[in-house]
Scaffold this active site. Structure first.
Site, mmCIF file in Angstrom:
data_model
loop_
_atom_site.group_PDB
_atom_site.id
_atom_site.type_symbol
_atom_site.label_atom_id
_atom_site.label_comp_id
_atom_site.label_asym_id
_atom_site.label_seq_id
_atom_site.Cartn_x
_atom_site.Cartn_y
_atom_site.Cartn_z
ATOM 1 N N LYS A 35 34.207 22.988 40.847
ATOM 2 C CA LYS A 35 32.707 23.545 40.677
ATOM 3 C C LYS A 35 31.705 22.335 39.607
ATOM 4 C CE LYS A 35 32.759 28.066 41.372
ATOM 5 N NZ LYS A 35 32.643 29.634 40.649
ATOM 6 N N ARG A 154 20.004 39.612 42.196
ATOM 7 C CA ARG A 154 20.707 40.722 43.499
ATOM 8 C C ARG A 154 20.917 38.980 44.151
ATOM 9 N NH1 ARG A 154 15.420 43.523 45.830
ATOM 10 N NH2 ARG A 154 14.597 41.664 45.066
ATOM 11 N N ASN A 211 23.148 49.978 38.221
ATOM 12 C CA ASN A 211 24.371 50.353 39.348
ATOM 13 C C ASN A 211 24.618 50.998 39.745
ATOM 14 O OD1 ASN A 211 24.365 47.441 38.794
ATOM 15 N ND2 ASN A 211 25.620 46.365 38.867
ATOM 16 N N PHE A 252 16.966 51.619 48.703
ATOM 17 C CA PHE A 252 18.631 51.896 48.340
ATOM 18 C C PHE A 252 18.839 53.050 49.009
ATOM 19 C CE2 PHE A 252 18.167 48.415 45.684
ATOM 20 C CZ PHE A 252 19.582 47.763 45.265
ATOM 21 N N LEU A 253 18.261 53.262 50.217
ATOM 22 C CA LEU A 253 18.027 54.454 50.858
ATOM 23 C C LEU A 253 18.058 54.173 52.587
ATOM 24 C CD1 LEU A 253 15.475 56.601 49.238
ATOM 25 C CD2 LEU A 253 17.897 57.670 49.039
ATOM 26 N N ALA A 255 21.408 54.412 55.129
ATOM 27 C CA ALA A 255 22.142 54.509 55.358
ATOM 28 C C ALA A 255 23.092 52.946 56.062
ATOM 29 C CB ALA A 255 22.083 55.028 56.168
ATOM 30 N N CYS A 263 29.401 43.698 42.448
ATOM 31 C CA CYS A 263 29.105 44.776 41.091
ATOM 32 C C CYS A 263 28.939 46.338 41.123
ATOM 33 C CB CYS A 263 27.582 44.664 40.973
ATOM 34 S SG CYS A 263 27.350 42.228 40.373
ATOM 35 N N LYS A 266 32.975 47.339 41.113
ATOM 36 C CA LYS A 266 33.782 47.090 39.882
ATOM 37 C C LYS A 266 33.112 48.021 39.240
ATOM 38 C CE LYS A 266 32.380 42.775 38.092
ATOM 39 N NZ LYS A 266 31.803 43.334 37.349
ATOM 40 N N ARG A 330 32.977 39.081 48.408
ATOM 41 C CA ARG A 330 33.986 40.248 47.576
ATOM 42 C C ARG A 330 33.564 42.067 47.719
ATOM 43 N NH1 ARG A 330 32.564 37.186 41.822
ATOM 44 N NH2 ARG A 330 30.784 36.884 42.873
#
Ligand SMILES: NC(=O)c1ccc[n+]([C@@H]2O[C@H](COP(=O)([O-])OP(=O)(O)OC[C@H]3O[C@@H](n4cnc5c(N)ncnc54)[C@H](O)[C@@H]3O)[C@@H](O)[C@H]2O)c1
Length: 438
Positions: A35, A154, A211, A252-253, A255, A263, A266, A330
């Site tokens: 990296k 984000r 979260n 965040f609505l 579907a 994130c 976990k 992920r």
């Protein structure tokens, strides 16, 4: 100010680059020599829109540099940020704090003059205190404070989120630490960004609570989508109808196939474990985790049903990453849905604009160079991630390539009436499907 950023992944690199843009002198440290070599050669090891420009400009200005050697970065720094990974611990879902504690030990060896050690990684309540204990044990005389400063950026819009956050949260115990943290974020005062000072425990919990709340919103609308399908309602109308209520909000609505990413999966699990241990079980988070796990399998079954069984069929999949504008794989829903379909006998041809390199580590499928190549000879197409380039596909060209004009749109990017008009059989989430107009 001088800043050291320990961990140069998605969060560390974006935070380090943006703090250098604020005018601080930042050294980013990572254990992974590949990296650091890439960064030193002017390459960005992850895909994040706009990051290359911020990095290049600040390297050129002499404010941003990279090293594998923590000892070169920590001495003389006013603030040392820990931005290493905190993945789910195998077996029990607790946050694995090995990287954080190892970094704390290493930092302790190099402290020189008053330093604020800041945990930016998402860590369970009480971790700040443990980091402080580790440093004190390794360097009893060191002059330092430990602060918590969770990150809310984000992936996909990380630069903008860091430059213009809704708020900055800092948990610290002393006025000295507060003064340093104020100075770190001083440029944001000019934008009138609220900076919230709390105890370390509250700050650590704020990140998990945020979260878990967002994951709950997604899961809630996914359950409403199931209900819509049974009752003949349209989940997008329902989402708009509730989202326009200022108390609920429209974010965040959407579907879809369930939340994924580095994130939410976990962090919901870790919060659940914390709540179990504290004897104050968060039943809502418990349900969110279970419903979301089941959701991914349900979506694979939805695809099976739409195809009338997938044995011997070829399915074109558009999008593999957990969301657009990132190469992050992920916990992506594709990692459950694709193997499920393969196990049922499907052959998968997929295209993702940025995720193929990461996806290849996990999914043994045919990778294609663009959407149309993926569609070629397939029995139908599934939209799994809503990359912008999938929003305006050429329907005539698609029909010429597919064996049958079938689209399963797990992100609701098209409208059923439009797809019927275009001659597609169309299945989406939480809405009536469409048959082609003949
Ligand atoms: N990715 C996101 O969108 C996001 C958003 C907010 C918060 N977070 C949190 O931020 C933290 C970091 O997440 P990420 O996605 O950037 O992780 P990541 O895996 O992309 O990066 C972590 C980096 O830390 C390096 N590292 C580990 N131990 C080290 C050490 N001792 N010294 C130097 N480098 C070391 C690793 O090599 C790796 O490059 C996590 O706690 C995560 O939950 C992530």
């Amino acid at each position: 100010m001088r800043v050291a950023m320990i961990g140069t992944g998605y969060v560390g690199l974006v935070s380090g680059a943006c703090l250098s843009e604020f005018g601080h002198e930042v050294i980013c440290v990572d254990k992974d020599p590949s990296k650091i070599r890439a960064l030193e050669a002017g390459q960005i090891p992850i895909f994040e829109p706009g990051l290359d420009e911020v990095v290049a400009a600040n390297v050129k200005a002499g404010r941003l540099s990279f090293t594998t050697d923590l000892k070169k970065a920590v001495p003389g720094a006013d603030a040392v940020f820990i931005a290493v990974g905190t993945p789910s611990r195998r077996g029990d879902g607790h946050a694995d704090l090995t990287y954080v504690f190892d970094a704390a030990e290493e930092i302790a060896q190099s402290l020189d003059g008053y330093t604020v050690v800041v945990t930016k990684s998402t860590v369970p309540v009480g971790t700040g205190r443990k980091v402080e204990d580790i440093i004190r044990k390794n360097r009893p005389g060191a002059d330092f404070d430990v602060a918590s400063n969770p990150e809310f950026l984000r992936e996909g819009s990380a630069i903008e989120d860091f430059r213009r956050p809704d708020r900055v949260v800092v948990g610290c115990e002393t006025d000295r630490a507060k003064a340093v943290m104020r100075e770190v974020y001083r440029p944001l005062y000019l934008n009138e960004t609220p900076i919230l000072f709390t105890s370390r425990e509250s700050s650590e919990l704020i990140k998990y609570a945020a979260n878990a709340f967002l994951a709950t919103k997604i899961t809630f609308i996914n359950e409403m989508a199931n209900l819509c399908e049974k009752l003949g309602a349209d989940v997008q109308d329902v989402a708009r109808g509730i989202g326009l209520d200022g108390r609920i909000g429209n974010k965040f609505l959407h579907a879809g196939p369930g939340f994924g990413g580095s994130c939410f999966p976990k962090d919901t699990l870790a919060l659940l474990r914390t709540s179990q241990e504290a004897g104050a079980l968060t039943h809502i988070v418990d349900a969110v985790v279970k419903v979301n796990d089941a959701r991914k399998v349900q979506m694979a079954e939805k695809v099976e049903q739409a195809f009338g069984g997938v044995k011997g069929k070829t399915i074109a999949i558009l999008g593999l990453t957990f969301k657009p504008n990132t190469d992050d794989m992920r916990d992506a829903p594709s990692l459950v849905i694709v193997p499920h379909l393969q196990a049922k006998g499907a052959r998968i041809r997929a295209y993702d604009p940025e995720g193929a390199k990461e996806a290849k580590k996990h999914l043994d499928i045919d990778y294609c160079a663009d959407a149309y190549e993926a569609l070629s000879g397939a029995d139908g197409v599934v939209i799994l991630t809503e990359w912008n380039e999938f929003r305006a596909l050429d329907f005539a060209r698609m029909k010429g390539l597919l064996k049958t004009p079938l689209m399963v749109d797990l992100r609701n990017i098209y409208r059923p009436a439009q797809m019927a008009e275009q001659g597609f059989a169309y299945v989406s989430v939480g809405r009536a499907g469409a048959r082609p107009k003949s």
